[in-house]
Design a protein around this motif. Structure first.
Motif, short mmCIF file in Angstrom:
data_model
loop_
_atom_site.label_atom_id
_atom_site.label_comp_id
_atom_site.label_asym_id
_atom_site.label_seq_id
_atom_site.Cartn_x
_atom_site.Cartn_y
_atom_site.Cartn_z
N UNK A 77 -6.09 -5.32 -3.31
CA UNK A 77 -5.50 -5.70 -2.03
C UNK A 77 -4.04 -6.13 -2.22
N UNK A 78 -3.81 -6.88 -3.35
CA UNK A 78 -2.47 -7.45 -3.47
C UNK A 78 -1.40 -6.39 -3.74
N UNK A 79 -1.76 -5.30 -4.47
CA UNK A 79 -0.73 -4.29 -4.73
C UNK A 79 -0.33 -3.58 -3.43
N UNK A 80 -1.33 -3.35 -2.57
CA UNK A 80 -1.00 -2.77 -1.27
C UNK A 80 -0.11 -3.71 -0.47
N UNK A 81 -0.47 -4.96 -0.60
CA UNK A 81 0.29 -5.95 0.14
C UNK A 81 1.76 -5.93 -0.30
N UNK A 82 1.97 -5.97 -1.64
CA UNK A 82 3.35 -6.01 -2.12
C UNK A 82 4.10 -4.73 -1.82
N UNK A 83 3.36 -3.62 -1.91
CA UNK A 83 4.00 -2.35 -1.59
C UNK A 83 4.49 -2.36 -0.14
N UNK A 84 3.63 -2.82 0.73
CA UNK A 84 4.04 -2.80 2.13
C UNK A 84 5.16 -3.81 2.38
N UNK A 85 5.13 -4.90 1.62
CA UNK A 85 6.22 -5.87 1.76
C UNK A 85 7.54 -5.21 1.38
N UNK A 86 7.50 -4.47 0.25
CA UNK A 86 8.73 -3.83 -0.23
C UNK A 86 9.21 -2.78 0.77
N UNK A 87 8.27 -1.96 1.24
CA UNK A 87 8.66 -0.91 2.18
C UNK A 87 9.26 -1.52 3.44
N UNK A 88 8.59 -2.52 3.95
CA UNK A 88 9.11 -3.12 5.19
C UNK A 88 10.47 -3.79 4.94
N UNK A 89 10.63 -4.39 3.76
CA UNK A 89 11.92 -5.03 3.47
C UNK A 89 13.03 -4.01 3.46
N UNK A 90 12.79 -2.90 2.74
CA UNK A 90 13.82 -1.86 2.66
C UNK A 90 14.13 -1.34 4.05
N UNK A 130 13.02 -9.50 8.63
CA UNK A 130 13.70 -9.96 7.43
C UNK A 130 13.26 -11.36 7.05
N UNK A 131 13.19 -12.21 8.03
CA UNK A 131 12.77 -13.59 7.77
C UNK A 131 11.34 -13.64 7.27
N UNK A 132 10.50 -12.79 7.83
CA UNK A 132 9.10 -12.80 7.44
C UNK A 132 8.95 -12.34 6.00
N UNK A 133 9.84 -11.42 5.57
CA UNK A 133 9.73 -10.87 4.23
C UNK A 133 10.30 -11.79 3.17
N UNK A 134 11.20 -12.63 3.57
CA UNK A 134 11.79 -13.52 2.57
C UNK A 134 10.76 -14.59 2.21
N UNK A 135 9.96 -14.27 1.19
CA UNK A 135 8.85 -15.16 0.86
C UNK A 135 9.30 -16.57 0.51
N UNK A 136 10.47 -16.67 -0.09
CA UNK A 136 10.90 -17.99 -0.53
C UNK A 136 11.43 -18.82 0.63
N UNK A 137 11.59 -18.18 1.74
CA UNK A 137 12.15 -18.89 2.89
C UNK A 137 11.06 -19.03 3.95
N UNK A 138 9.90 -19.44 3.45
CA UNK A 138 8.74 -19.52 4.32
C UNK A 138 8.98 -20.39 5.54
N UNK A 139 9.73 -21.42 5.29
CA UNK A 139 9.82 -22.47 6.31
C UNK A 139 10.12 -21.92 7.70
N UNK A 140 11.32 -21.28 7.80
CA UNK A 140 11.72 -20.90 9.14
C UNK A 140 11.12 -19.57 9.58
N UNK A 141 11.43 -18.54 8.79
CA UNK A 141 11.08 -17.19 9.20
C UNK A 141 9.59 -16.98 9.41
#
Ligand SMILES: *[C@@H]1O[C@H](CO)[C@@H](O)[C@H](O)[C@H]1NC(C)=O
Length: 449
Positions: free
Chosen positions: A1-14, A269-280
Protein backbone atom coordinates in the motif's frame (compact mmCIF):
# COMPACT_ATOMS: atom_id res chain seq x y z
CA UNK A 1 0.00 0.00 0.00
CA UNK A 2 2.74 2.42 0.97
CA UNK A 3 4.63 2.24 -2.35
CA UNK A 4 1.44 3.11 -4.21
CA UNK A 5 0.87 5.86 -1.78
CA UNK A 6 4.32 7.38 -2.31
CA UNK A 7 4.11 6.95 -6.04
CA UNK A 8 0.87 8.84 -6.15
CA UNK A 9 2.29 11.48 -3.84
CA UNK A 10 5.21 11.97 -6.22
CA UNK A 11 3.02 12.06 -9.31
CA UNK A 12 0.63 14.54 -7.78
CA UNK A 13 3.51 16.69 -6.56
CA UNK A 14 5.08 16.86 -10.00
CA UNK A 15 1.70 17.52 -11.50
CA UNK A 16 1.00 20.35 -9.12
CA UNK A 17 4.44 21.89 -9.61
CA UNK A 18 3.86 21.87 -13.36
CA UNK A 19 0.40 23.19 -12.84
CA UNK A 20 1.65 26.07 -10.75
CA UNK A 21 3.85 27.15 -13.65
CA UNK A 22 0.90 27.22 -15.95
CA UNK A 23 -1.75 28.70 -13.77
CA UNK A 24 -1.64 32.25 -12.66
CA UNK A 25 -3.02 34.14 -9.79
CA UNK A 26 -6.73 34.42 -10.51
CA UNK A 27 -7.85 37.77 -11.73
CA UNK A 28 -11.44 37.38 -12.74
CA UNK A 29 -13.13 40.12 -14.72
CA UNK A 30 -15.66 42.04 -12.68
CA UNK A 31 -18.96 40.17 -12.60
CA UNK A 32 -21.47 41.38 -15.05
CA UNK A 33 -24.88 41.00 -13.61
CA UNK A 34 -28.33 42.24 -14.48
CA UNK A 35 -28.77 45.70 -13.02
CA UNK A 36 -32.34 45.03 -11.99
CA UNK A 37 -35.02 42.38 -11.52
CA UNK A 38 -38.41 41.92 -9.91
CA UNK A 39 -39.05 39.11 -7.45
CA UNK A 40 -42.81 38.98 -7.17
CA UNK A 41 -44.91 36.87 -9.50
CA UNK A 42 -47.11 39.78 -10.51
CA UNK A 43 -46.23 42.16 -13.33
CA UNK A 44 -43.39 44.43 -12.30
CA UNK A 45 -44.37 47.71 -10.74
CA UNK A 46 -42.16 50.59 -9.82
CA UNK A 47 -40.82 50.19 -6.26
CA UNK A 48 -42.31 52.37 -3.59
CA UNK A 49 -39.05 53.91 -2.41
CA UNK A 50 -40.42 55.39 0.79
CA UNK A 51 -38.61 54.24 3.91
CA UNK A 52 -41.23 53.22 6.46
CA UNK A 53 -40.45 52.78 10.09
CA UNK A 54 -41.22 49.31 11.28
CA UNK A 55 -41.68 47.47 14.50
CA UNK A 56 -42.08 43.80 15.17
CA UNK A 57 -45.56 42.87 16.28
CA UNK A 58 -46.50 39.22 16.60
CA UNK A 59 -50.06 38.48 17.69
CA UNK A 60 -50.47 36.89 21.10
CA UNK A 61 -52.50 34.09 19.57
CA UNK A 62 -49.52 33.01 17.48
CA UNK A 63 -47.31 32.88 20.54
CA UNK A 64 -49.77 30.76 22.46
CA UNK A 65 -50.33 28.52 19.47
CA UNK A 66 -46.58 27.94 19.20
CA UNK A 67 -46.36 27.01 22.86
CA UNK A 68 -49.41 24.77 22.76
CA UNK A 69 -48.07 22.90 19.75
CA UNK A 70 -44.58 22.61 21.20
CA UNK A 71 -45.99 21.23 24.42
CA UNK A 72 -47.90 18.51 22.61
CA UNK A 73 -44.91 17.42 20.50
CA UNK A 74 -42.43 14.70 21.38
CA UNK A 75 -38.74 15.17 21.92
CA UNK A 76 -37.09 12.00 20.78
CA UNK A 77 -34.38 11.00 23.22
CA UNK A 78 -31.05 10.07 21.69
CA UNK A 79 -30.79 6.89 23.81
CA UNK A 80 -27.07 7.41 24.32
CA UNK A 81 -26.48 11.01 25.27
CA UNK A 82 -28.26 11.80 28.46
CA UNK A 83 -26.53 15.13 28.81
CA UNK A 84 -27.86 16.24 25.42
CA UNK A 85 -31.33 14.91 26.15
CA UNK A 86 -31.49 16.86 29.39
CA UNK A 87 -30.27 19.99 27.67
CA UNK A 88 -32.95 19.64 24.96
CA UNK A 89 -35.58 19.28 27.66
CA UNK A 90 -34.23 22.44 29.20
CA UNK A 91 -34.36 24.26 25.87
CA UNK A 92 -37.96 23.14 25.45
CA UNK A 93 -38.79 24.51 28.90
CA UNK A 94 -37.16 27.81 28.01
CA UNK A 95 -39.21 28.00 24.80
CA UNK A 96 -42.40 27.18 26.71
CA UNK A 97 -41.71 29.76 29.37
CA UNK A 98 -40.43 32.39 26.93
CA UNK A 99 -41.80 35.88 27.42
CA UNK A 100 -42.11 36.88 23.78
CA UNK A 101 -43.71 40.24 24.53
CA UNK A 102 -40.74 41.29 26.59
CA UNK A 103 -38.26 40.13 23.94
CA UNK A 104 -40.23 41.84 21.23
CA UNK A 105 -40.15 45.02 23.25
CA UNK A 106 -36.38 44.71 23.51
CA UNK A 107 -35.99 44.05 19.76
CA UNK A 108 -38.08 47.13 19.07
CA UNK A 109 -35.67 49.31 21.03
CA UNK A 110 -33.54 49.10 17.87
CA UNK A 111 -34.86 51.47 15.21
CA UNK A 112 -36.17 49.46 12.28
CA UNK A 113 -37.43 50.25 8.82
CA UNK A 114 -38.69 48.62 5.64
CA UNK A 115 -38.40 49.80 2.09
CA UNK A 116 -39.25 48.16 -1.21
CA UNK A 117 -36.50 47.01 -3.59
CA UNK A 118 -37.09 44.86 -6.67
CA UNK A 119 -40.61 44.22 -5.41
CA UNK A 120 -39.50 43.02 -1.96
CA UNK A 121 -39.87 44.92 1.28
CA UNK A 122 -36.48 44.86 2.90
CA UNK A 123 -36.31 45.07 6.68
CA UNK A 124 -33.32 46.68 8.36
CA UNK A 125 -32.10 48.10 11.63
CA UNK A 126 -30.42 51.45 11.57
CA UNK A 127 -28.77 52.57 14.75
CA UNK A 128 -26.59 55.52 15.48
CA UNK A 129 -26.19 57.53 18.65
CA UNK A 130 -25.85 61.25 19.11
CA UNK A 131 -22.31 62.27 19.96
CA UNK A 132 -20.92 64.91 22.26
CA UNK A 133 -17.58 65.53 20.65
CA UNK A 134 -18.04 67.69 17.55
CA UNK A 135 -15.02 66.13 15.94
CA UNK A 136 -16.54 62.65 16.07
CA UNK A 137 -16.55 60.97 12.73
CA UNK A 138 -19.63 58.89 12.01
CA UNK A 139 -18.89 56.06 9.61
CA UNK A 140 -21.67 53.99 7.97
CA UNK A 141 -21.25 50.26 8.47
CA UNK A 142 -23.39 47.61 6.79
CA UNK A 143 -23.51 44.33 8.73
CA UNK A 144 -24.57 41.19 6.86
CA UNK A 145 -25.81 38.13 8.78
CA UNK A 146 -25.71 34.55 7.56
CA UNK A 147 -27.59 31.31 8.08
CA UNK A 148 -29.32 30.41 10.30
CA UNK A 149 -28.65 33.79 11.80
CA UNK A 150 -30.32 37.16 11.95
CA UNK A 151 -29.97 40.78 13.04
CA UNK A 152 -30.48 39.42 16.57
CA UNK A 153 -26.93 38.03 16.55
CA UNK A 154 -25.60 41.57 16.71
CA UNK A 155 -27.60 42.91 19.61
CA UNK A 156 -24.52 42.92 21.80
CA UNK A 157 -22.13 44.58 19.37
CA UNK A 158 -24.46 47.25 18.01
CA UNK A 159 -24.24 49.33 21.22
CA UNK A 160 -20.43 49.06 21.13
CA UNK A 161 -20.12 49.97 17.47
CA UNK A 162 -22.49 52.89 17.73
CA UNK A 163 -21.23 54.24 21.03
CA UNK A 164 -17.70 52.99 21.69
CA UNK A 165 -16.67 55.55 24.28
CA UNK A 166 -19.54 54.51 26.50
CA UNK A 167 -18.21 50.95 26.39
CA UNK A 168 -14.72 51.94 27.33
CA UNK A 169 -13.29 52.13 23.83
CA UNK A 170 -11.27 54.98 22.58
CA UNK A 171 -11.03 54.68 18.82
CA UNK A 172 -9.55 57.21 16.51
CA UNK A 173 -7.39 59.35 18.73
CA UNK A 174 -7.38 62.58 16.72
CA UNK A 175 -10.84 62.02 15.52
CA UNK A 176 -13.11 59.73 17.52
CA UNK A 177 -14.97 57.23 15.32
CA UNK A 178 -18.38 55.74 15.81
CA UNK A 179 -20.56 53.77 13.44
CA UNK A 180 -23.93 54.41 11.91
CA UNK A 181 -24.94 50.76 11.75
CA UNK A 182 -27.27 49.27 9.13
CA UNK A 183 -28.28 45.65 9.69
CA UNK A 184 -30.70 44.26 7.11
CA UNK A 185 -32.65 41.04 7.26
CA UNK A 186 -31.46 39.42 4.04
CA UNK A 187 -34.24 39.21 1.44
CA UNK A 188 -36.21 36.01 2.11
CA UNK A 189 -35.03 35.96 5.73
CA UNK A 190 -36.92 37.05 8.85
CA UNK A 191 -38.87 40.28 8.34
CA UNK A 192 -37.81 40.92 4.74
CA UNK A 193 -40.24 39.76 2.07
CA UNK A 194 -39.84 36.35 0.49
CA UNK A 195 -39.11 36.30 -3.23
CA UNK A 196 -41.93 34.47 -4.98
CA UNK A 197 -40.26 34.27 -8.37
CA UNK A 198 -37.80 31.42 -8.92
CA UNK A 199 -34.05 31.70 -8.91
CA UNK A 200 -33.36 34.19 -6.15
CA UNK A 201 -29.77 33.83 -4.93
CA UNK A 202 -26.72 35.48 -3.41
CA UNK A 203 -26.18 37.71 -6.44
CA UNK A 204 -29.67 39.19 -6.21
CA UNK A 205 -29.16 39.54 -2.47
CA UNK A 206 -25.94 41.52 -2.86
CA UNK A 207 -27.42 43.76 -5.53
CA UNK A 208 -30.46 44.52 -3.34
CA UNK A 209 -28.26 45.38 -0.37
CA UNK A 210 -26.22 47.68 -2.60
CA UNK A 211 -29.42 49.40 -3.67
CA UNK A 212 -30.54 49.68 -0.07
CA UNK A 213 -27.38 51.58 0.89
CA UNK A 214 -27.78 53.78 -2.13
CA UNK A 215 -31.37 54.54 -1.18
CA UNK A 216 -30.17 55.55 2.28
CA UNK A 217 -27.86 57.91 0.47
CA UNK A 218 -24.82 56.14 1.85
CA UNK A 219 -22.26 55.89 -0.91
CA UNK A 220 -19.06 55.58 1.07
CA UNK A 221 -19.39 52.87 3.66
CA UNK A 222 -17.73 49.86 5.25
CA UNK A 223 -19.13 46.33 5.16
CA UNK A 224 -18.88 43.56 7.71
CA UNK A 225 -20.03 40.11 6.52
CA UNK A 226 -20.22 37.03 8.67
CA UNK A 227 -21.67 33.56 9.38
CA UNK A 228 -20.60 31.98 6.10
CA UNK A 229 -23.29 33.14 3.73
CA UNK A 230 -23.13 36.74 5.01
CA UNK A 231 -19.39 36.80 4.30
CA UNK A 232 -19.95 35.58 0.75
CA UNK A 233 -22.67 38.15 0.11
CA UNK A 234 -20.41 40.87 1.51
CA UNK A 235 -17.57 39.81 -0.78
CA UNK A 236 -19.85 39.87 -3.76
CA UNK A 237 -21.16 43.27 -2.77
CA UNK A 238 -17.58 44.57 -2.63
CA UNK A 239 -16.90 43.20 -6.07
CA UNK A 240 -20.09 44.70 -7.50
CA UNK A 241 -19.75 48.18 -5.97
CA UNK A 242 -16.04 48.75 -5.38
CA UNK A 243 -16.23 52.51 -5.67
CA UNK A 244 -18.85 52.87 -2.97
CA UNK A 245 -17.32 50.63 -0.37
CA UNK A 246 -14.35 51.90 1.60
CA UNK A 247 -13.39 48.58 3.12
CA UNK A 248 -14.53 45.02 3.65
CA UNK A 249 -14.31 43.11 6.93
CA UNK A 250 -15.18 39.41 6.80
CA UNK A 251 -15.43 36.90 9.63
CA UNK A 252 -14.52 33.31 8.85
CA UNK A 253 -14.53 33.32 5.04
CA UNK A 254 -13.88 30.13 3.13
CA UNK A 255 -12.03 29.98 -0.18
CA UNK A 256 -12.28 26.44 -1.50
CA UNK A 257 -9.87 24.62 -3.85
CA UNK A 258 -12.33 24.99 -6.72
CA UNK A 259 -12.11 28.78 -6.51
CA UNK A 260 -9.48 28.79 -9.27
CA UNK A 261 -6.89 26.39 -10.70
CA UNK A 262 -4.24 28.45 -8.97
CA UNK A 263 -6.00 27.97 -5.64
CA UNK A 264 -6.36 24.27 -6.37
CA UNK A 265 -2.65 23.96 -7.06
CA UNK A 266 -1.90 25.68 -3.76
CA UNK A 267 -4.12 23.27 -1.88
CA UNK A 268 -2.53 20.30 -3.64
CA UNK A 269 0.98 21.59 -3.00
CA UNK A 270 0.28 22.17 0.65
CA UNK A 271 -1.19 18.72 1.04
CA UNK A 272 1.89 17.15 -0.51
CA UNK A 273 4.38 18.96 1.62
CA UNK A 274 4.50 16.29 4.28
CA UNK A 275 6.75 18.27 6.56
CA UNK A 276 4.36 21.16 6.55
CA UNK A 277 1.48 19.20 7.95
CA UNK A 278 0.30 21.98 10.12
CA UNK A 279 -1.30 24.33 7.67
CA UNK A 280 -1.72 22.61 4.35
CA UNK A 281 -2.86 19.21 5.43
CA UNK A 282 -5.25 20.66 7.89
CA UNK A 283 -6.64 22.91 5.26
CA UNK A 284 -7.36 20.03 2.94
CA UNK A 285 -8.83 17.98 5.71
CA UNK A 286 -11.04 20.86 6.54
CA UNK A 287 -11.96 21.17 2.94
CA UNK A 288 -13.03 17.54 2.86
CA UNK A 289 -15.18 18.17 5.87
CA UNK A 290 -16.62 21.22 4.20
CA UNK A 291 -17.34 19.30 1.04
CA UNK A 292 -19.25 16.76 3.12
CA UNK A 293 -21.00 19.56 4.81
CA UNK A 294 -22.18 21.12 1.58
CA UNK A 295 -23.03 17.74 0.12
CA UNK A 296 -25.28 17.15 3.04
CA UNK A 297 -27.16 20.31 2.28
CA UNK A 298 -27.06 19.73 -1.39
CA UNK A 299 -28.54 16.28 -1.26
CA UNK A 300 -30.71 16.36 1.78
CA UNK A 301 -32.35 19.66 1.22
CA UNK A 302 -33.55 19.62 -2.39
CA UNK A 303 -34.61 15.97 -2.49
CA UNK A 304 -36.47 16.21 0.76
CA UNK A 305 -37.23 19.89 0.51
CA UNK A 306 -40.96 19.56 0.83
CA UNK A 307 -40.66 17.34 3.89
CA UNK A 308 -38.23 19.77 5.52
CA UNK A 309 -40.42 22.73 4.69
CA UNK A 310 -43.48 21.02 6.11
CA UNK A 311 -41.63 20.25 9.33
CA UNK A 312 -40.32 23.80 9.56
CA UNK A 313 -43.66 25.52 9.25
CA UNK A 314 -45.75 22.95 11.10
CA UNK A 315 -43.63 21.78 13.95
CA UNK A 316 -42.05 24.03 16.57
CA UNK A 317 -39.86 21.07 17.57
CA UNK A 318 -38.70 20.62 13.98
CA UNK A 319 -37.69 24.27 13.73
CA UNK A 320 -36.08 24.30 17.16
CA UNK A 321 -34.06 21.16 16.57
CA UNK A 322 -32.87 22.26 13.16
CA UNK A 323 -31.66 25.66 14.34
CA UNK A 324 -30.17 24.16 17.47
CA UNK A 325 -28.23 21.53 15.51
CA UNK A 326 -26.88 24.05 13.01
CA UNK A 327 -25.72 26.41 15.71
CA UNK A 328 -24.05 23.58 17.53
CA UNK A 329 -22.33 22.25 14.41
CA UNK A 330 -20.95 25.70 13.67
CA UNK A 331 -20.07 26.74 17.21
CA UNK A 332 -18.00 23.95 18.69
CA UNK A 333 -15.77 21.05 17.73
CA UNK A 334 -16.63 19.23 20.89
CA UNK A 335 -19.42 16.71 20.43
CA UNK A 336 -20.38 16.76 24.08
CA UNK A 337 -20.59 20.52 24.44
CA UNK A 338 -24.13 21.77 24.20
CA UNK A 339 -25.28 25.23 23.30
CA UNK A 340 -26.28 26.06 26.87
CA UNK A 341 -22.55 26.05 27.67
CA UNK A 342 -21.85 28.58 24.92
CA UNK A 343 -24.89 30.85 24.72
CA UNK A 344 -27.79 31.58 26.98
CA UNK A 345 -30.80 29.48 26.08
CA UNK A 346 -32.74 32.72 25.77
CA UNK A 347 -30.44 33.75 22.92
CA UNK A 348 -31.09 30.50 21.06
CA UNK A 349 -34.81 30.65 21.83
CA UNK A 350 -35.04 34.14 20.34
CA UNK A 351 -33.48 32.93 17.10
CA UNK A 352 -35.93 30.01 16.99
CA UNK A 353 -38.91 32.27 17.64
CA UNK A 354 -37.80 34.71 14.93
CA UNK A 355 -37.48 32.01 12.27
CA UNK A 356 -40.72 30.37 13.41
CA UNK A 357 -42.89 33.47 13.36
CA UNK A 358 -41.61 34.62 9.99
CA UNK A 359 -41.75 31.09 8.49
CA UNK A 360 -38.54 31.82 6.67
CA UNK A 361 -36.46 28.68 7.22
CA UNK A 362 -37.77 27.13 3.96
CA UNK A 363 -37.15 30.31 1.96
CA UNK A 364 -33.69 30.78 3.44
CA UNK A 365 -32.74 27.20 2.59
CA UNK A 366 -34.02 27.58 -0.95
CA UNK A 367 -31.95 30.73 -1.41
CA UNK A 368 -28.84 28.99 -0.06
CA UNK A 369 -29.50 26.09 -2.37
CA UNK A 370 -29.83 28.43 -5.37
CA UNK A 371 -26.65 30.21 -4.32
CA UNK A 372 -24.33 27.32 -3.62
CA UNK A 373 -25.64 24.42 -5.63
CA UNK A 374 -26.53 25.89 -8.98
CA UNK A 375 -24.92 29.26 -9.41
CA UNK A 376 -21.22 29.08 -8.88
CA UNK A 377 -20.18 32.27 -10.63
CA UNK A 378 -20.88 34.42 -7.60
CA UNK A 379 -18.30 32.49 -5.61
CA UNK A 380 -15.64 33.51 -8.11
CA UNK A 381 -16.17 37.10 -7.14
CA UNK A 382 -13.02 38.79 -5.97
CA UNK A 383 -12.83 41.80 -3.73
CA UNK A 384 -10.25 44.34 -4.82
CA UNK A 385 -10.89 46.84 -2.09
CA UNK A 386 -8.96 46.80 1.20
CA UNK A 387 -10.10 43.77 3.17
CA UNK A 388 -9.60 42.45 6.68
CA UNK A 389 -10.38 38.90 7.78
CA UNK A 390 -10.90 37.50 11.23
CA UNK A 391 -11.10 33.86 12.26
CA UNK A 392 -12.53 32.38 15.39
CA UNK A 393 -11.18 29.20 16.96
CA UNK A 394 -14.25 27.00 16.81
CA UNK A 395 -15.22 27.61 13.20
CA UNK A 396 -15.07 24.34 11.23
CA UNK A 397 -12.88 25.78 8.47
CA UNK A 398 -9.97 28.12 8.09
CA UNK A 399 -7.90 29.34 5.16
CA UNK A 400 -4.33 30.56 5.33
CA UNK A 401 -3.42 34.04 4.16
CA UNK A 402 -2.00 32.98 0.79
CA UNK A 403 -5.20 31.15 -0.07
CA UNK A 404 -7.36 34.05 1.04
CA UNK A 405 -5.31 36.33 -1.17
CA UNK A 406 -6.68 34.60 -4.27
CA UNK A 407 -10.09 35.98 -3.47
CA UNK A 408 -9.24 39.10 -1.48
CA UNK A 409 -6.79 40.94 -3.70
CA UNK A 410 -6.03 43.66 -1.20
CA UNK A 411 -5.91 41.73 2.06
CA UNK A 412 -4.55 44.05 4.71
CA UNK A 413 -4.84 41.87 7.79
CA UNK A 414 -5.88 38.50 9.15
CA UNK A 415 -6.68 38.35 12.84
CA UNK A 416 -7.26 35.39 15.11
CA UNK A 417 -9.93 35.96 17.66
CA UNK A 418 -9.52 33.87 20.78
CA UNK A 419 -13.07 32.81 21.36
CA UNK A 420 -16.14 31.59 19.56
CA UNK A 421 -17.40 29.85 16.47
CA UNK A 422 -19.39 31.08 13.53
CA UNK A 423 -21.85 32.99 15.71
CA UNK A 424 -19.13 34.66 17.73
CA UNK A 425 -20.78 38.06 17.91
CA UNK A 426 -22.95 36.76 20.72
CA UNK A 427 -19.98 35.13 22.42
CA UNK A 428 -17.32 37.79 22.37
CA UNK A 429 -18.73 41.01 20.99
CA UNK A 430 -15.90 43.19 22.30
CA UNK A 431 -13.17 41.42 20.36
CA UNK A 432 -14.88 41.56 17.00
CA UNK A 433 -15.95 45.17 17.54
CA UNK A 434 -12.33 46.00 18.36
CA UNK A 435 -11.14 44.28 15.19
CA UNK A 436 -13.62 46.15 13.00
CA UNK A 437 -12.67 49.47 14.57
CA UNK A 438 -8.94 48.79 14.17
CA UNK A 439 -9.38 48.03 10.46
CA UNK A 440 -11.62 51.01 9.76
CA UNK A 441 -9.38 53.38 11.67
CA UNK A 442 -6.37 52.30 9.63
CA UNK A 443 -8.23 52.71 6.35
CA UNK A 444 -9.40 56.18 7.27
CA UNK A 445 -5.90 57.19 8.32
CA UNK A 446 -4.43 55.90 5.06
CA UNK A 447 -7.01 57.78 3.08
CA UNK A 448 -6.08 61.02 4.81
CA UNK A 449 -2.39 60.64 4.17
C1 LIG B 1 -4.78 48.37 -1.27
O1 LIG B 1 -5.59 49.46 -0.88
C2 LIG B 1 -4.86 50.57 -0.40
C3 LIG B 1 -5.83 51.57 0.12
O2 LIG B 1 -6.81 51.88 -0.80
C4 LIG B 1 -3.99 51.12 -1.51
O3 LIG B 1 -3.25 52.22 -1.03
C5 LIG B 1 -3.07 50.03 -1.99
O4 LIG B 1 -2.32 50.48 -3.07
C6 LIG B 1 -3.85 48.80 -2.39
N1 LIG B 1 -2.94 47.72 -2.67
C7 LIG B 1 -3.08 46.96 -3.73
C8 LIG B 1 -2.07 45.86 -3.88
O5 LIG B 1 -3.95 47.12 -4.57
Amino acid sequence: MSSWFFLSVIIISIFSILLSFYVHKPDFPPLEIEPDDYWKLEDPEKDDDTIYSYSIDVEDSRVSKFKKQLKSEKLLPTLYDEKYDNYMKELKQVLLGFDWKQHQHFLNTFKQYRTEIEGLKIHFLRVSTPFKDKKTRVVPLLIIHGFPGSFWDFFKIIPILTNPSRHGFDFGVDEPIQFDVIVPSLPGFLFSDKPTKQGFDGIATARILGKLMHRLDLNDYFVHGTEGYGGDVATLLASLFPTRIAGLHVSNPFVGPTFSTFTFAKYAWKAMKQDDKKEGAEEVELYTDMADYFKQDKFTYPTNAKAFDAAFVNSPTGTAQYIESRWKQLSTFSANTNLNEIFTLDEIATEIYLYWFTETLPTALTILDNSYNYETVWLSSQARIPTAVSYTKQTPWRCSKDILEDRYLNLTRVTDLPKGGLFHHLQDGHKIAEDIFAFVELQLLQKQN
